[in-house]
Write a protein that holds these residues in place. Sequence first.
Motif, PDB file in Angstrom:
ATOM      1  N   ARG A  64      36.427  29.853  44.826  1.00  0.00           N
ATOM      2  CA  ARG A  64      35.166  29.106  44.882  1.00  0.00           C
ATOM      3  C   ARG A  64      35.334  27.782  45.621  1.00  0.00           C
ATOM      4  N   CYS A  87      35.664  31.169  49.644  1.00  0.00           N
ATOM      5  CA  CYS A  87      36.034  32.537  50.024  1.00  0.00           C
ATOM      6  C   CYS A  87      35.214  33.539  49.226  1.00  0.00           C
ATOM      7  N   GLY A  88      34.835  34.633  49.888  1.00  0.00           N
ATOM      8  CA  GLY A  88      33.993  35.623  49.229  1.00  0.00           C
ATOM      9  C   GLY A  88      34.746  36.768  48.594  1.00  0.00           C
ATOM     10  N   ALA A  89      36.064  36.690  48.519  1.00  0.00           N
ATOM     11  CA  ALA A  89      36.845  37.779  47.932  1.00  0.00           C
ATOM     12  C   ALA A  89      36.564  37.901  46.439  1.00  0.00           C
ATOM     13  N   ASP A  90      36.804  39.086  45.900  1.00  0.00           N
ATOM     14  CA  ASP A  90      36.512  39.381  44.502  1.00  0.00           C
ATOM     15  C   ASP A  90      37.727  39.103  43.636  1.00  0.00           C
ATOM     16  N   ALA A  91      37.628  38.135  42.728  1.00  0.00           N
ATOM     17  CA  ALA A  91      38.760  37.734  41.891  1.00  0.00           C
ATOM     18  C   ALA A  91      39.197  38.856  40.970  1.00  0.00           C
ATOM     19  N   GLU A  92      38.220  39.634  40.454  1.00  0.00           N
ATOM     20  CA  GLU A  92      38.571  40.737  39.557  1.00  0.00           C
ATOM     21  C   GLU A  92      39.435  41.775  40.268  1.00  0.00           C
ATOM     22  N   ASN A  93      39.072  42.099  41.500  1.00  0.00           N
ATOM     23  CA  ASN A  93      39.835  43.081  42.266  1.00  0.00           C
ATOM     24  C   ASN A  93      41.234  42.555  42.578  1.00  0.00           C
ATOM     25  N   ARG A 148      39.815  32.700  40.595  1.00  0.00           N
ATOM     26  CA  ARG A 148      38.367  32.586  40.802  1.00  0.00           C
ATOM     27  C   ARG A 148      37.977  31.159  41.164  1.00  0.00           C
ATOM     28  N   TYR A 153      40.103  42.317  52.752  1.00  0.00           N
ATOM     29  CA  TYR A 153      39.083  41.267  52.816  1.00  0.00           C
ATOM     30  C   TYR A 153      39.063  40.543  54.159  1.00  0.00           C
TER      31      TYR A 153
END
Length: 238
Positions: A18, A22-28, A14, A87
């Motif tokens: 940041r 990047c706008g990718a989802d860390a949880e996913n 995460r 992504y």
Amino acid sequence: MVAIGLICAFFVIRADLRRRGCGADAENIIGTTGLAGLVGARLYHLLETPSEFFAHPLPLLFSTMGFAWFGAVIGGFVALVLLARHYQMKILLMLDIASPAAAIGYGVGRVGCLISGDGDYGIPTSLPWGMSFPNGLVPTTERVHPTPIYEFLGALLIGYILWRIGGRAIGGLRPAGEVFAFYLILTGVARFLVEFIRINPRSFYGLTSAQAASIASILVGAILLLELVRRIRPQTVI
């Protein structure tokens, strides 16, 4: 400890997303990669002794003992490639983002090997920090090298180095894939060295299977790094 390692890896990913914007989802990313890594680690471990596995497939398949790091790397790699496509990111960029997290998560997970005494310790030693595991999953009353501690400390150092290398890539100053290349090299070297004092059986010209895989990891990382250097090397004007 594997769960705690995944949580630590999540925070690292995460933070890297940041700082790179990047706008990718860390949880996913951590959920998908962590699950794929666990499956790969389990299957790799089982297939190291195929005769034993096929003799008792179901009990061994669902046992909580036995995970192989290189299987986790393979499973995680496949998941990251698919996530990069999802992504619409460069595959090498996704691998760069995951590399420091993978190193730190692996190190934290190794603490679980120490606590359980699952046989990942080393050969007997007279050093003052030698430990015995009389009540471990693989018990020993001899004082042995606590190799999970060595790997934990080494993984933290590798994670720090990779994080610093990744910082140089922000703004496009370094090519995508550099962090991943160093991950393959550094983790391969660390595992190759620690295997000399581990109790794993020898094969492949006196080396353990993990050492053979480590050599492959180092070679792949070195080839990738050389290719990246070749790409960014300024062309000579005649």
